[in-house]
Design an enzyme around this catalytic site. Structure first.
Site, PDB file in Angstrom:
ATOM      1  N   CYS A 112       1.526   1.437  -2.593  1.00 56.54           N
ATOM      2  CA  CYS A 112       0.746   2.679  -2.488  1.00 56.54           C
ATOM      3  C   CYS A 112      -0.614   2.576  -3.156  1.00 56.54           C
ATOM      4  O   CYS A 112      -1.483   3.423  -2.937  1.00 56.54           O
ATOM      5  CB  CYS A 112       1.529   3.839  -3.080  1.00 56.54           C
ATOM      6  SG  CYS A 112       3.117   4.066  -2.286  1.00 56.54           S
ATOM      7  N   HIS A 251      -3.355   9.436  -4.594  1.00 60.68           N
ATOM      8  CA  HIS A 251      -2.266   9.062  -3.694  1.00 60.68           C
ATOM      9  C   HIS A 251      -1.344  10.273  -3.562  1.00 60.68           C
ATOM     10  O   HIS A 251      -0.973  10.899  -4.557  1.00 60.68           O
ATOM     11  CB  HIS A 251      -1.523   7.860  -4.280  1.00 60.68           C
ATOM     12  CG  HIS A 251      -0.249   7.565  -3.561  1.00 60.68           C
ATOM     13  ND1 HIS A 251      -0.185   7.499  -2.193  1.00 60.68           N
ATOM     14  CD2 HIS A 251       1.007   7.334  -4.020  1.00 60.68           C
ATOM     15  CE1 HIS A 251       1.058   7.251  -1.833  1.00 60.68           C
ATOM     16  NE2 HIS A 251       1.803   7.146  -2.920  1.00 60.68           N
ATOM     17  N   ASN A 281       4.095  11.232   2.059  1.00 58.55           N
ATOM     18  CA  ASN A 281       3.569  10.039   1.372  1.00 58.55           C
ATOM     19  C   ASN A 281       3.350   8.931   2.405  1.00 58.55           C
ATOM     20  O   ASN A 281       4.306   8.383   2.947  1.00 58.55           O
ATOM     21  CB  ASN A 281       4.607   9.615   0.312  1.00 58.55           C
ATOM     22  CG  ASN A 281       4.225   8.362  -0.444  1.00 58.55           C
ATOM     23  OD1 ASN A 281       3.309   7.635  -0.051  1.00 58.55           O
ATOM     24  ND2 ASN A 281       4.952   8.097  -1.519  1.00 58.55           N
TER      25      ASN A 281
HETATM   26  O1  UT7 Z   1       4.419   6.414  -3.426  1.00 56.70           O
HETATM   27  C1  UT7 Z   1       4.834   5.644  -4.501  1.00 56.70           C
HETATM   28  C2  UT7 Z   1       5.164   6.448  -5.658  1.00 56.70           C
HETATM   29  N1  UT7 Z   1       6.279   7.313  -5.389  1.00 56.70           N
HETATM   30  C3  UT7 Z   1       6.423   8.361  -6.129  1.00 56.70           C
HETATM   31  O2  UT7 Z   1       5.582   8.607  -6.958  1.00 56.70           O
HETATM   32  C4  UT7 Z   1       7.654   9.226  -6.008  1.00 56.70           C
HETATM   33  C5  UT7 Z   1       8.107   9.601  -7.376  1.00 56.70           C
HETATM   34  N2  UT7 Z   1       9.309  10.412  -7.440  1.00 56.70           N
HETATM   35  C6  UT7 Z   1       9.407  11.655  -6.933  1.00 56.70           C
HETATM   36  O3  UT7 Z   1       8.507  12.160  -6.315  1.00 56.70           O
HETATM   37  C7  UT7 Z   1      10.656  12.448  -7.246  1.00 56.70           C
HETATM   38  O4  UT7 Z   1      11.392  11.792  -8.253  1.00 56.70           O
HETATM   39  C8  UT7 Z   1      11.571  12.683  -6.002  1.00 56.70           C
HETATM   40  C9  UT7 Z   1      10.910  13.662  -5.063  1.00 56.70           C
HETATM   41  C10 UT7 Z   1      11.847  11.367  -5.309  1.00 56.70           C
HETATM   42  C11 UT7 Z   1      12.891  13.301  -6.469  1.00 56.70           C
HETATM   43  O5  UT7 Z   1      12.653  14.504  -7.181  1.00 56.70           O
HETATM   44  P1  UT7 Z   1      13.397  14.787  -8.549  1.00 56.70           P
HETATM   45  O6  UT7 Z   1      13.019  16.140  -8.989  1.00 56.70           O
HETATM   46  O7  UT7 Z   1      13.047  13.632  -9.463  1.00 56.70           O
HETATM   47  O8  UT7 Z   1      14.911  14.801  -8.113  1.00 56.70           O
HETATM   48  P2  UT7 Z   1      16.100  13.904  -8.643  1.00 56.70           P
HETATM   49  O9  UT7 Z   1      15.967  12.520  -8.109  1.00 56.70           O
HETATM   50  O10 UT7 Z   1      16.191  14.069 -10.128  1.00 56.70           O
HETATM   51  O11 UT7 Z   1      17.327  14.607  -7.972  1.00 56.70           O
HETATM   52  C12 UT7 Z   1      17.691  15.928  -8.342  1.00 56.70           C
HETATM   53  C13 UT7 Z   1      18.844  16.350  -7.465  1.00 56.70           C
HETATM   54  C14 UT7 Z   1      19.958  15.307  -7.363  1.00 56.70           C
HETATM   55  O12 UT7 Z   1      21.202  15.992  -7.335  1.00 56.70           O
HETATM   56  P3  UT7 Z   1      22.117  16.077  -8.642  1.00 56.70           P
HETATM   57  O13 UT7 Z   1      22.410  14.645  -9.007  1.00 56.70           O
HETATM   58  O14 UT7 Z   1      21.298  16.790  -9.672  1.00 56.70           O
HETATM   59  O15 UT7 Z   1      23.310  16.835  -8.158  1.00 56.70           O
HETATM   60  C15 UT7 Z   1      19.709  14.653  -6.026  1.00 56.70           C
HETATM   61  O16 UT7 Z   1      20.891  14.146  -5.462  1.00 56.70           O
HETATM   62  O17 UT7 Z   1      18.387  16.555  -6.137  1.00 56.70           O
HETATM   63  C16 UT7 Z   1      19.191  15.809  -5.226  1.00 56.70           C
HETATM   64  N3  UT7 Z   1      18.394  15.397  -4.085  1.00 56.70           N
HETATM   65  C17 UT7 Z   1      18.232  16.162  -2.993  1.00 56.70           C
HETATM   66  N4  UT7 Z   1      18.727  17.364  -2.654  1.00 56.70           N
HETATM   67  C18 UT7 Z   1      18.361  17.879  -1.464  1.00 56.70           C
HETATM   68  C19 UT7 Z   1      17.661  14.266  -3.942  1.00 56.70           C
HETATM   69  N5  UT7 Z   1      17.048  14.263  -2.752  1.00 56.70           N
HETATM   70  C20 UT7 Z   1      17.375  15.438  -2.142  1.00 56.70           C
HETATM   71  C21 UT7 Z   1      17.053  16.014  -0.904  1.00 56.70           C
HETATM   72  N6  UT7 Z   1      17.556  17.236  -0.613  1.00 56.70           N
HETATM   73  N7  UT7 Z   1      16.232  15.422  -0.022  1.00 56.70           N
END
Ligand code: UT7
Length: 326
Positions: A112, A251, A281
């Site tokens: 990225c 980005h 993204n």
């Molecule tokens: O481009 C290169 C750089 N990339 C980035 O910078 C991306 C960086 N990361 C992010 O943007 C975020 O970490 C994400 C958007 C990928 C995830 O957001 P988050 O707030 O960090 O969520 P999480 O991974 O902590 O997940 C929270 C909850 C989990 O459930 P539990 O374990 O709390 O029950 C996930 O299973 O949300 C759940 N979850 C979803 N729920 C509904 C993860 N993906 C989804 C989804 N829909 N699509």
């Protein structure tokens, strides 16, 4: 002498995938995606389209915008996380598709941050005097390396391409650049199989190892930190302050990353260019596409100081501070 952007273009596939479309594919909801990421829509290329196709379209628009012909291009740099092949370089395929018969061509792999790495490389070739007109392309068909069964990743990414032509300019242009890497975090965001470490075989396919894997939380924290650090560094290197920067074009990974970083920097959100709600993204393509949109809608004008900031797999990060020439 400086290197400046003298032409810009972007090209998006027509097909739109909404959050509601994704609700039908994986266990997710429009609320979760828009609240946690800021994304509502993304584009998806047709099955017969690859990164060089989108990249060649964006490249032609940028070359036309620069009032040049493909034959005037001396070097093509292509940044992509979803290149056509491991080899040959997608830059060479674009070279052939656009008829840039006088150009050298190679790919830059910085995920990225790829567009920032490529722009910085182009700047140095121009300032060093080896080349005059350089085409820098960021192009992605991430939909082909996305696991459409993994809700952690499939809601995030989109397809698209942006391109610029850099040339030597008397005023304006690239003022300062910062690049960085930390390979100890290479496992946090990767496409594990298909290379020499984990060559393609029945198991890599069965275990879905040919798709993007990401430890979202760790990447999130890393992104906020490097966004802040390299923004401060690049303005300091230019002997300027953040108040001198008219627009930041980050980005477009996640609105919460951008908001957290600009809060730390105390930078106003109305001067941050955002389009991730429409496109998600697009890895190496997200910065040039956002830059082109902000230029076309009249926000960015000649003389404005623009900061481009990227972060991503590698881990890599970087920023360019440029004075806009168009
Ligand atoms: O481009 C290169 C750089 N990339 C980035 O910078 C991306 C960086 N990361 C992010 O943007 C975020 O970490 C994400 C958007 C990928 C995830 O957001 P988050 O707030 O960090 O969520 P999480 O991974 O902590 O997940 C929270 C909850 C989990 O459930 P539990 O374990 O709390 O029950 C996930 O299973 O949300 C759940 N979850 C979803 N729920 C509904 C993860 N993906 C989804 C989804 N829909 N699509």
């Amino acid at each position: 002498m400086r290197a400046g952007i003298i032409g810009i273009g972007s090209y998006m596939p027509d097909r739109i995938i909404s959050n509601w479309d994704l609700e039908k594919i994986v266990d997710t909801s429009n609320e979760w995606i828009s609240e946690r990421t800021g994304i509502s829509y993304r584009r998806k290329a047709e099955s017969d389209t690859c990164s060089s196709d989108l990249g060649a379209q964006a490249a032609m628009l940028a070359i036309k915008d620069a009032n040049l012909c493909p034959e005037d291009i001396d070097l093509i740099l292509l940044a992509s996380s979803s290149p056509d092949h491991i080899f040959p370089a997608t830059a060479c395929i674009i070279q052939s598709k656009i008829g840039a018969k006088n150009a050298a061509a190679f790919d830059i792999q910085a995920a990225c941050t790829g567009f920032i790495y490529a722009l910085t490389t182009a700047d140095q070739y121009i300032v060093g005097g080896l080349y005059k007109n350089i085409l820098v392309v960021g192009s992605e068909v991430l939909s082909k390396v996305t696991d459409w069964e993994d809700r952690n990743t499939c809601v995030l990414f989109g397809d698209g391409a942006g391109a610029v032509v850099l040339s030597n300019v008397k005023d304006g242009g690239v003022i300062s650049s910062v690049l960085g890497s930390d390979g100890s975090g290479s496992g946090l965001l990767e496409l594990p199989a298909g290379g020499s470490k984990e060559p393609a075989n029945f198991n890599t396919v069965k275990n879905r190892r040919h798709y993007i894997k990401m430890s979202g939380n760790e990447v999130f924290k890393f992104a906020v930190k490097v966004f802040e650090d390299c923004t401060k560094k690049v303005v300091k290197r230019a002997d300027l302050s953040l108040e001198d920067v008219d627009f930041i074009i980050p980005h477009q990974a996640n609105i919460r990353i951008i908001d957290a970083a600009i809060k730390r920097l105390k930078y106003p959100r109305e001067r941050v260019v955002l389009n991730l709600d429409k496109y998600g993204n697009m890895s190496a393509a997200s910065i040039p596409v956002a830059l082109n949109e902000a230029f076309r809608d009249g926000r960015i004008n000649k003389g404005h100081k623009i900061m481009l900031v990227g972060f991503g797999a590698g881990l890599t990060w970087g920023a360019n501070l440029i004075e806009w020439n168009l």
